[in-house]
Design a protein around this motif. Structure first.
Motif, PDB file in Angstrom:
ATOM      1  N   VAL A 132      34.577  46.330  36.534  1.00  0.00           N
ATOM      2  CA  VAL A 132      35.351  45.603  35.539  1.00  0.00           C
ATOM      3  C   VAL A 132      35.702  44.334  35.912  1.00  0.00           C
ATOM      4  O   VAL A 132      36.368  44.004  36.636  1.00  0.00           O
ATOM      5  CB  VAL A 132      36.622  46.296  34.919  1.00  0.00           C
ATOM      6  N   PRO A 133      34.878  43.323  35.535  1.00  0.00           N
ATOM      7  CA  PRO A 133      34.618  41.841  35.873  1.00  0.00           C
ATOM      8  C   PRO A 133      35.989  41.219  35.815  1.00  0.00           C
ATOM      9  O   PRO A 133      35.945  39.816  36.677  1.00  0.00           O
ATOM     10  CB  PRO A 133      33.355  41.378  35.716  1.00  0.00           C
ATOM     11  N   THR A 134      36.738  41.274  34.469  1.00  0.00           N
ATOM     12  CA  THR A 134      37.890  40.178  34.531  1.00  0.00           C
ATOM     13  C   THR A 134      37.484  38.981  34.548  1.00  0.00           C
ATOM     14  O   THR A 134      38.096  37.978  35.219  1.00  0.00           O
ATOM     15  CB  THR A 134      38.968  40.688  35.282  1.00  0.00           C
ATOM     16  N   LEU A 135      36.319  38.635  33.796  1.00  0.00           N
ATOM     17  CA  LEU A 135      36.292  36.994  33.779  1.00  0.00           C
ATOM     18  C   LEU A 135      37.199  36.032  33.409  1.00  0.00           C
ATOM     19  O   LEU A 135      37.403  34.983  34.066  1.00  0.00           O
ATOM     20  CB  LEU A 135      34.761  36.645  32.904  1.00  0.00           C
ATOM     21  N   SER A 136      37.961  36.558  32.679  1.00  0.00           N
ATOM     22  CA  SER A 136      39.214  35.404  32.251  1.00  0.00           C
ATOM     23  C   SER A 136      39.921  34.935  33.273  1.00  0.00           C
ATOM     24  O   SER A 136      40.451  33.860  33.248  1.00  0.00           O
ATOM     25  CB  SER A 136      40.144  36.108  31.292  1.00  0.00           C
ATOM     26  N   ILE A 137      40.200  35.784  34.430  1.00  0.00           N
ATOM     27  CA  ILE A 137      41.058  35.067  35.663  1.00  0.00           C
ATOM     28  C   ILE A 137      40.399  33.932  36.328  1.00  0.00           C
ATOM     29  O   ILE A 137      40.897  33.185  36.414  1.00  0.00           O
ATOM     30  CB  ILE A 137      41.296  36.241  36.766  1.00  0.00           C
TER      31      ILE A 137
END
Length: 404
Positions: A254-259
């Motif tokens: 789950v890469p959570t690019l937003s961070i």
């Protein structure tokens, strides 16, 4: 209760195409039958809803969320619990997010809302609870209010047993630092000693609880995968061996690019600019995110191209905006709209262990569905043009009048 949805352009998230002029019969909260190519069955006493060519698809999932970051001094616990429920409901009704997986919430407020939604006391999405985010003394996420500091092998075992006792679905373990934190909280640093890691994973394995592992650098990622993690969250730095281990052990990413991507210098559209302005991150945190962004993107693309199992999680707030922003970042970073949609529907349900019941439009599955006005396979941001939300086959949000 029977409902027939007619004249739907169907995106079932099984086949990578839009299927025109379909009808879908819903019965007792499930998908009873799918009729392709303009076929309209005899419906008897079923209610008919004409979708007028709009796009029918599974509801969206966000599999890495938290309540708002508030201390008890800023807001009393009762008010925080209420606010979290409001945020979850808004995600369902305003954005069509039918499922959330929590990655840390203090006082088990996620467990409380999971039970409230499941009991029918309140209308809301499907929620998978983690309880506290478990970290070390001086670990990551301390300013959030949702972290619990534990140390030593037995400290980790006891904390995990407490989470289990209080009704969580999975265990959230923090193995390393992060981007959003004080100067001593760095994502290239790992936090646990070998005996702490082993004890934490051993008790989860004994109790058959899946581990959601915050792992941000290759050392932490490899340790988590080799010890049996169900999913790796963030993975800001991934080397080739990490990718090989993901595939070998069949672990989710789950890469959570937003961070790392949502800063003033990186925002590319009105939605991102508005979010960045409202978030108002400090200059130092923006610099840390900017510095990590390219490496994060490179690892994301490497995993995507290698066929690593990936699901969409945002790790930002408010929940009604978060998954939609993350979807846009997936496509901006090189995923196709189809890959992004699958990550936010079929894979979202699968990572939560309910892929056999949810996440696609197939006969027999639970009818958690959305209708949007444009084709997200052409432009992923068409998911923002929400017209209907259905949960268990029942319309819970109708925005068609607003669009006229």
């Amino acid at each position: 209760m029977r409902t027939l949805l007619t004249h739907a352009t169907l995106i079932d998230c099984v086949e990578p195409r839009a299927q025109p002029d379909c009808s879908v019969l819903l019965e007792d909260g499930r998908i009873k039958e799918i009729f392709p190519g303009g076929a309209v069955p005899a419906i008897g006493d079923a209610e008919t809803i004409d979708l007028e060519g709009n796009y029918l698809m599974p509801g969206l999932w966000d599999v890495h969320i938290h309540p708002d970051y508030l201390s008890l001094a800023e807001m009393p616990l009762a008010d925080q619990v209420t606010l979290f429920g409001h945020r979850l409901q808004a995600g369902l009704l305003e954005s069509g997010i039918v499922g959330f997986r929590c990655a840390g919430a203090h006082h088990f407020m996620d467990v409380a809302w999971k039970r409230a939604f499941e009991s029918g006391q309140h209308l809301g999405p499907r929620l998978f609870a983690s309880g506290h985010f478990l970290t070390t003394t001086g670990g990551h996420f301390l300013t959030s209010g949702h972290a619990l500091e534990v140390d030593g092998p037995y400290g980790w075992v006891k904390a995990i047993r407490e989470q289990i006792k209080n009704g969580v679905d999975h265990i959230k373990l923090n193995l390393s630092g992060g981007i959003m934190g004080p100067a001593w909280d760095l994502h290239r640093h790992s936090f646990l000693l070998d005996d702490e890691l082993k004890a934490a994973f051993d008790i989860c394995k004994l109790r058959e609880f899946k581990v959601m592992a915050h792992a941000t650098n290759p050392t932490a990622v490899k340790a988590a995968i080799q010890l049996g993690a169900h999913s790796i969250e963030h993975g800001y730095i991934l080397d080739d061996e990490c990718i090989e281990l993901f595939l070998e052990h069949d672990v989710w990413y789950v890469p959570t690019l937003s961070i790392s991507h949502l800063t003033p210098g990186q925002a590319t559209n009105d939605w991102e600019h508005r979010w960045v302005k409202n978030r108002n991150l400090s200059h130092s945190l923006c610099c840390r995110a900017d510095a990590a962004s390219d490496v994060h993107q490179a690892g994301f693309i490497k995993a995507l191209n290698a066929g690593v199992k990936m699901a969409l999680g945002s790790d930002i707030r408010p929940l009604k905006d978060a998954a939609l922003l993350e979807l846009g970042l997936w496509v901006r970073d090189g995923a196709t709209p189809w890959q992004a949609l699958v990550a936010a529907t079929r894979n979202g349900a699968a990572i939560c262990g309910v892929g056999d019941q949810l996440g696609t439009i197939e006969v027999g599955k639970i009818a958690d569905l959305i209708v949007v006005a444009g084709n997200p396979l052409d432009d992923i941001n068409q998911v923002r043009r929400l017209r209907l939300v259905l949960k268990d086959g029942r319309v819970v949000a109708d925005k068609r009048a607003e669009a006229r």
